[in-house]
Write a protein that holds these residues in place. Structure first.
Motif, PDB file in Angstrom:
ATOM      1  N   LEU A 247       0.843  -1.196   0.000  1.00 60.15           N
ATOM      2  CA  LEU A 247       0.000   0.000   0.000  1.00 60.15           C
ATOM      3  C   LEU A 247       0.879   1.247   0.000  1.00 60.15           C
ATOM      4  N   MET A 248       0.457   2.213  -0.788  1.00 57.83           N
ATOM      5  CA  MET A 248       1.144   3.495  -0.812  1.00 57.83           C
ATOM      6  C   MET A 248       0.258   4.552  -0.171  1.00 57.83           C
ATOM      7  N   GLU A 249       0.875   5.413   0.640  1.00 56.69           N
ATOM      8  CA  GLU A 249       0.231   6.624   1.154  1.00 56.69           C
ATOM      9  C   GLU A 249       0.946   7.804   0.513  1.00 56.69           C
ATOM     10  N   HIS A 252       4.777   7.524  -0.089  1.00 57.57           N
ATOM     11  CA  HIS A 252       5.383   6.686   0.953  1.00 57.57           C
ATOM     12  C   HIS A 252       4.790   5.284   0.941  1.00 57.57           C
ATOM     13  N   ASN A 253       5.659   4.286   1.027  1.00 58.56           N
ATOM     14  CA  ASN A 253       5.210   2.903   1.143  1.00 58.56           C
ATOM     15  C   ASN A 253       4.687   2.686   2.565  1.00 58.56           C
ATOM     16  N   ALA A 254       3.384   2.454   2.682  1.00 53.66           N
ATOM     17  CA  ALA A 254       2.764   2.318   4.007  1.00 53.66           C
ATOM     18  C   ALA A 254       3.162   1.040   4.713  1.00 53.66           C
ATOM     19  N   ALA A 268       1.294  -2.785   7.745  1.00 53.49           N
ATOM     20  CA  ALA A 268       1.605  -4.022   7.020  1.00 53.49           C
ATOM     21  C   ALA A 268       1.239  -5.244   7.847  1.00 53.49           C
ATOM     22  N   ARG A 269       1.566  -5.214   9.133  1.00 56.82           N
ATOM     23  CA  ARG A 269       1.282  -6.358   9.989  1.00 56.82           C
ATOM     24  C   ARG A 269      -0.229  -6.593  10.112  1.00 56.82           C
ATOM     25  N   ASP A 356      -9.624  -5.205   6.030  1.00 50.76           N
ATOM     26  CA  ASP A 356     -10.373  -5.577   7.232  1.00 50.76           C
ATOM     27  C   ASP A 356      -9.428  -5.722   8.422  1.00 50.76           C
ATOM     28  N   GLY A 357      -8.237  -6.251   8.160  1.00 50.55           N
ATOM     29  CA  GLY A 357      -7.238  -6.361   9.224  1.00 50.55           C
ATOM     30  C   GLY A 357      -6.806  -5.009   9.747  1.00 50.55           C
ATOM     31  N   ILE A 358      -6.672  -4.024   8.847  1.00 55.53           N
ATOM     32  CA  ILE A 358      -6.307  -2.671   9.267  1.00 55.53           C
ATOM     33  C   ILE A 358      -7.444  -2.024  10.051  1.00 55.53           C
ATOM     34  N   GLU A 359      -8.659  -2.122   9.527  1.00 55.99           N
ATOM     35  CA  GLU A 359      -9.804  -1.482  10.176  1.00 55.99           C
ATOM     36  C   GLU A 359     -10.051  -2.053  11.572  1.00 55.99           C
ATOM     37  N   LYS A 360      -9.859  -3.361  11.729  1.00 55.96           N
ATOM     38  CA  LYS A 360     -10.101  -4.003  13.021  1.00 55.96           C
ATOM     39  C   LYS A 360      -8.846  -4.100  13.877  1.00 55.96           C
ATOM     40  N   GLN A 361      -7.747  -3.546  13.364  1.00 54.36           N
ATOM     41  CA  GLN A 361      -6.473  -3.535  14.091  1.00 54.36           C
ATOM     42  C   GLN A 361      -6.117  -4.948  14.566  1.00 54.36           C
TER      43      GLN A 361
END
Length: 444
Positions: A247-249, A252-254, A268-269, A356-361
Motif C-alpha cells: 500500500l502506498m500513502e 510513501h510505502n505504508a 503491514a502487519r 479488514d485487518g487494518i480497520e479491526k487492528q
C-alpha cells in the motif's frame, strides 16, 4: 469527452486502426471480446455499447439482459500480433446497467470498488504478479501432455523453444505498455514464469488478462499449447501466481517502517493479519477450480497452511528480503493464487481481507520460521497454524459463511459463484477415473 478519449481517437486515426476490440471478463475470469469499427468509438465512449448480458456467465438474468460496455480509454493498446495488414487495438471495459450505473456483477467493477475502499482509507494498492504456465508440444490430448523441454528452475534450455518464446513474450508485452521485471524457466519441464512490474491493482488485473492472451497467441503461432492449469502433471510442480502487494500513502510505502521487525510497519502487519484471518474463506475465489487444490496439497513449495514468514517459501504469506537501497519496496507475497483465478475477483477479496485487518487492528500471529510442511500436525496445532481448504468442496463450505466475501463480491455474484462452483464439484465427484478402474478391474 475527456483527454484520454480524445487521445485514443487521434491514435486510432493516425495509426489506421481497422478494428477495436472491447475486452471484459465473465465471473469465472474467461475473457470476452467484441470487435467494433473505429467509426463507432466516439459514441462508445459517450453512450456505451449494448450487448446481451444474459448470454455471459454470471452477469445478469434473462429478464434483465440489456447491458452496456464502456471502454476505458486508459487501457488502449495496439495488438502487436495482428500485424500491419489489418491493425487492431484493444481496450478493457466496465460493464454498466442500461441506466449507466456500474453492474454489481462485473468482475472489474468489483475490484474497482475494493480499490475505492482502500482509497477512502488513504491508500493506493500496488500489485505485481508472478505468472507461471506450462508449454506443451502438439498434439495435446488428455492422454498426451508432453512438455516442450526437460528443463528445471532457471535452466537455460538450448535448442528448444522456450527461451525464444519468453523473448517474444517480453517484447510483445512491453510494446503494449506492460513492463516485465523477470522471465525464466520454472521448476517443471516446459514450465515458465513471467513477473510483471508493480502497478495499481486494477491495471495489474488487466495486465494479467493481457499476459494470458499474449502467451496463448505466441504459443499458437509457435505450434505449442500454453496452459495455466494449476497442476497438469502428477510428478511435476503446479503453476502458481504468487502475488506481491503493498500500500502506498502518497509517495510513501505504508508497509515500510525501519523500526519494525523485517522493516514491516504496523499497517503491514495488520494487513497480513487480515489476509490470514480470511484465507480459508476467500480460497474458493483465489483458487476457484477442483484442480487448484491438487496444486495446494501437492507438495513442493505450494502453500497449504495459514501462516506467514520472512523469506519463508513454505508459508502462505512471505515477506521477501528487500535490499537496503530499496526498502521503500517493502511488500508481502501471497502465494496461494493460481494463474487460473479470475484476477479481478481474487485481488478484490485479498484487498478487502487485508483492509479488514487494518480497520479491526488485527494482531499478527508469530511468524513461522521452519518449513511448515515438515512440521507434524501436533506441532502446527501448537503454533496455531490452520490448514487451507483441502478441496473445492471444503473451500465453498467455508466461503458460504463469509460476510466479508459476500460484501466484497456483492450478493448476486457471491450466490452465482457458489452455485457455479458447486456444479463444478458435483461434475468432478461423478467422474470415474482411470486410477479407479485400475484399482478394481483386472486388465488381464
Amino acid at each position: 469527452m475527456d483527454r484520454q478519449q480524445e487521445r485514443v481517437l487521434r491514435e486510432v486515426a493516425d495509426q489506421g486502426i481497422r478494428f477495436i476490440r472491447l475486452w471484459f471478463t465473465d465471473v469465472a475470469g474467461q475473457l470476452k471480446s467484441v470487435a467494433m469499427d473505429p467509426g463507432e468509438l466516439e459514441e462508445a465512449f459517450t453512450e456505451g455499447v449494448g450487448f446481451d448480458g444474459s448470454a455471459i456467465e454470471g452477469l445478469t438474468r434473462v429478464h434483465e439482459s440489456d447491458m452496456l460496455l464502456r471502454p476505458d480509454a486508459s487501457t488502449f493498446s495496439v495488438l502487436p500480433w495482428q500485424g500491419n495488414a489489418t491493425p487492431a487495438a484493444r481496450m478493457f471495459c466496465d460493464v454498466l446497467t442500461p441506466d449507466g450505473l456500474q453492474s454489481r456483477s462485473d468482475p472489474r467493477g468489483t475490484l474497482e470498488r475494493a480499490v475505492e475502499r482502500a482509497c477512502d482509507m488513504g491508500f493506493t494498492v500496488m500489485v505485481n504478479p508472478e505468472i507461471e504456465f506450462y508449454l506443451l508440444s502438439r498434439p495435446v490430448t488428455p492422454e498426451r501432455l508432453v512438455p516442450i523441454d526437460d528443463g528445471g528452475y532457471f535452466d537455460h534450455v538450448a535448442r528448444d523453444g522456450d527461451n525464444d518464446f519468453r523473448r517474444k513474450l517480453v517484447l510483445m508485452l512491453e510494446s503494449m505498455g506492460i513492463s516485465v521485471q523477470f522471465s525464466h524457466h520454472e521448476g517443471g519441464p516446459g514450465q515458465n514464469e513471467i513477473d510483471l512490474r508493480a502497478v495499481d491493482a486494477v491495471t495489474a488485473a488487466d495486465n494479467i488478462m493481457t499476459a494470458r492472451v499474449v502467451i496463448e497467441e505466441i504459443a499458437l503461432r509457435e505450434d505449442m499449447v500454453a496452459t495455466f492449469m494449476p497442476r497438469p502433471f502428477i510428478d511435476h510442480p503446479g503453476s502458481g501466481m504468487h502475488t506481491h502487494i503493498f500500500l502506498m500513502e502518497g509517495e510513501h510505502n505504508a508497509f515500510y517502517d525501519p523500526a519494525g521487525e523485517h522493516d514491516l510497519s504496523l499497517t503491514a502487519r495488520q494487513f497480513i493479519a487480515g489476509m490470514l484471518a480470511h484465507a480459508g474463506t476467500i480460497c474458493a475465489v483465489t483458487n476457484q477450480h477442483v484442480n487448484s487444490y491438487k496444486r495446494l496439497w501437492g507438495g513442493g513449495e505450494a502453500p497449504s497452511y495459514v501462516c506467514w514468514g520472512h523469506n519463508n517459501s513454505s508459508a502462505l504469506i512471505r515477506v521477501p528480503q528487500v535490499r537496503p537501497s530499496r526498502r521503500n519496496t517493502t511488500r508481502v507475497e501471497y502465494r496461494a493464487l493460481d494463474p487460473a483465478a479470475n484476477p479481478y475477483l481474487a485481488l478484490a477479496v485479498l484487498i478487502t481481507a487485508g483492509l479488514d485487518g487494518i480497520e479491526k487492528q488485527m494482531e499478527l500471529m508469530p511468524e513461522a520460521e521452519d518449513n511448515v510442511w515438515a512440521l507434524t500436525d501436533k506441532e502446527r496445532q501448537v503454533l496455531g497454524i490452520e490448514p487451507l481448504p483441502s478441496s473445492l468442496h471444503d473451500a465453498l463450505r467455508r466461503m458460504r459463511t463469509s460476510e466479508l466475501v459476500a460484501d466484497a463480491l456483492g450478493e448476486e455474484m457471491f450466490l452465482y459463484l457458489l452455485r457455479d462452483k458447486e456444479r463444478e464439484w458435483r461434475d468432478y465427484r461423478e467422474q470415474i477415473t482411470a486410477k479407479e478402474i485400475a484399482q478394481f478391474i483386472r486388465m488381464h
